[in-house]
Design a protein around this motif. Structure first.
Motif, PDB file in Angstrom:
ATOM      1  N   UNK A  27       0.802  -1.226   0.000  1.00  0.00           N
ATOM      2  CA  UNK A  27       0.000   0.000   0.000  1.00  0.00           C
ATOM      3  C   UNK A  27       0.833   1.274   0.000  1.00  0.00           C
ATOM      4  N   UNK A  28       1.942   1.251  -0.738  1.00  0.00           N
ATOM      5  CA  UNK A  28       2.803   2.433  -0.849  1.00  0.00           C
ATOM      6  C   UNK A  28       3.109   2.683  -2.322  1.00  0.00           C
ATOM      7  N   UNK A  29       3.272   3.934  -2.653  1.00  0.00           N
ATOM      8  CA  UNK A  29       3.689   4.301  -3.998  1.00  0.00           C
ATOM      9  C   UNK A  29       5.168   3.970  -4.138  1.00  0.00           C
ATOM     10  N   UNK A  30       5.504   3.131  -5.102  1.00  0.00           N
ATOM     11  CA  UNK A  30       6.904   2.771  -5.348  1.00  0.00           C
ATOM     12  C   UNK A  30       7.277   3.331  -6.707  1.00  0.00           C
ATOM     13  N   UNK A  31       8.282   4.211  -6.689  1.00  0.00           N
ATOM     14  CA  UNK A  31       8.665   4.964  -7.882  1.00  0.00           C
ATOM     15  C   UNK A  31       9.991   4.454  -8.433  1.00  0.00           C
ATOM     16  N   UNK A  32      10.053   4.389  -9.760  1.00  0.00           N
ATOM     17  CA  UNK A  32      11.281   4.065 -10.484  1.00  0.00           C
ATOM     18  C   UNK A  32      11.737   5.367 -11.124  1.00  0.00           C
ATOM     19  N   UNK A  78      17.810  -7.860  -5.620  1.00  0.00           N
ATOM     20  CA  UNK A  78      19.158  -7.523  -6.099  1.00  0.00           C
ATOM     21  C   UNK A  78      19.192  -6.321  -7.025  1.00  0.00           C
ATOM     22  N   UNK A  79      18.079  -5.996  -7.647  1.00  0.00           N
ATOM     23  CA  UNK A  79      18.040  -4.824  -8.529  1.00  0.00           C
ATOM     24  C   UNK A  79      16.762  -4.017  -8.310  1.00  0.00           C
ATOM     25  N   UNK A  80      16.343  -3.921  -7.069  1.00  0.00           N
ATOM     26  CA  UNK A  80      15.145  -3.146  -6.716  1.00  0.00           C
ATOM     27  C   UNK A  80      15.371  -1.672  -7.040  1.00  0.00           C
ATOM     28  N   UNK A  81      14.289  -0.924  -7.221  1.00  0.00           N
ATOM     29  CA  UNK A  81      14.424   0.516  -7.475  1.00  0.00           C
ATOM     30  C   UNK A  81      15.207   1.201  -6.357  1.00  0.00           C
TER      31      UNK A  81
END
Length: 136
Positions: A27-32, A78-81
């Motif tokens: 429930x969070x905005x995850x930005x790239x 390993x390669x998360x934003x």
């Protein structure tokens, strides 16, 4: 969040006892953000954010979990934003005013559970530091 703040938060992350907690993946905005070093091509699920040109968001599953959150945690750890790599629930609440917290929750940029956990961990951290100072 700018890159300097991210680098500051990254150094603090070591102090966050995440364990099996995945509240920041729900429930969070995850930005790239390419401006923070993210390679958008690594995130097949990322969708453009028209309100923030040059930014992308990771969609949520039906239950509100991050698209990449699996049964055993982050499937792209390993390669998360960059946002995920530098995030600290303690850092997110440090210096946060009640008004800013309410705005973050209302805009779906801060989950109430993350706010609660961050505040609890911050209190524990402050109590531990205070105890160390007293016992010297």
């Amino acid at each position: 969040m700018n890159i300097n703040r991210c680098l500051q938060e990254r150094s603090r992350r070591q102090d966050v006892p995440c364990g099996s907690c995945h509240l920041c993946c729900k429930n969070m905005l995850i930005v790239v953000s390419p401006s923070m070093g993210d390679d958008v091509s690594q995130f097949a699920a990322a969708v453009p954010m028209p309100e923030m040109p040059g930014f992308f968001r990771i969609p949520e599953q039906e239950n509100g979990d991050c698209y990449y959150l699996g049964a055993h945690g982050c499937t792209i750890h390993d390669h998360a934003p960059a946002m995920c790599q530098f995030f600290s629930c303690i850092g997110a609440v440090r210096g946060l005013t009640p008004k800013k917290a309410a705005e973050g929750i209302a805009n779906n940029r801060l989950a109430p559970a993350v706010l609660k956990r961050g505040r609890a961990l911050l209190r524990e951290q402050m109590a531990s530091r205070s105890k160390k100072r007293r016992t010297g």
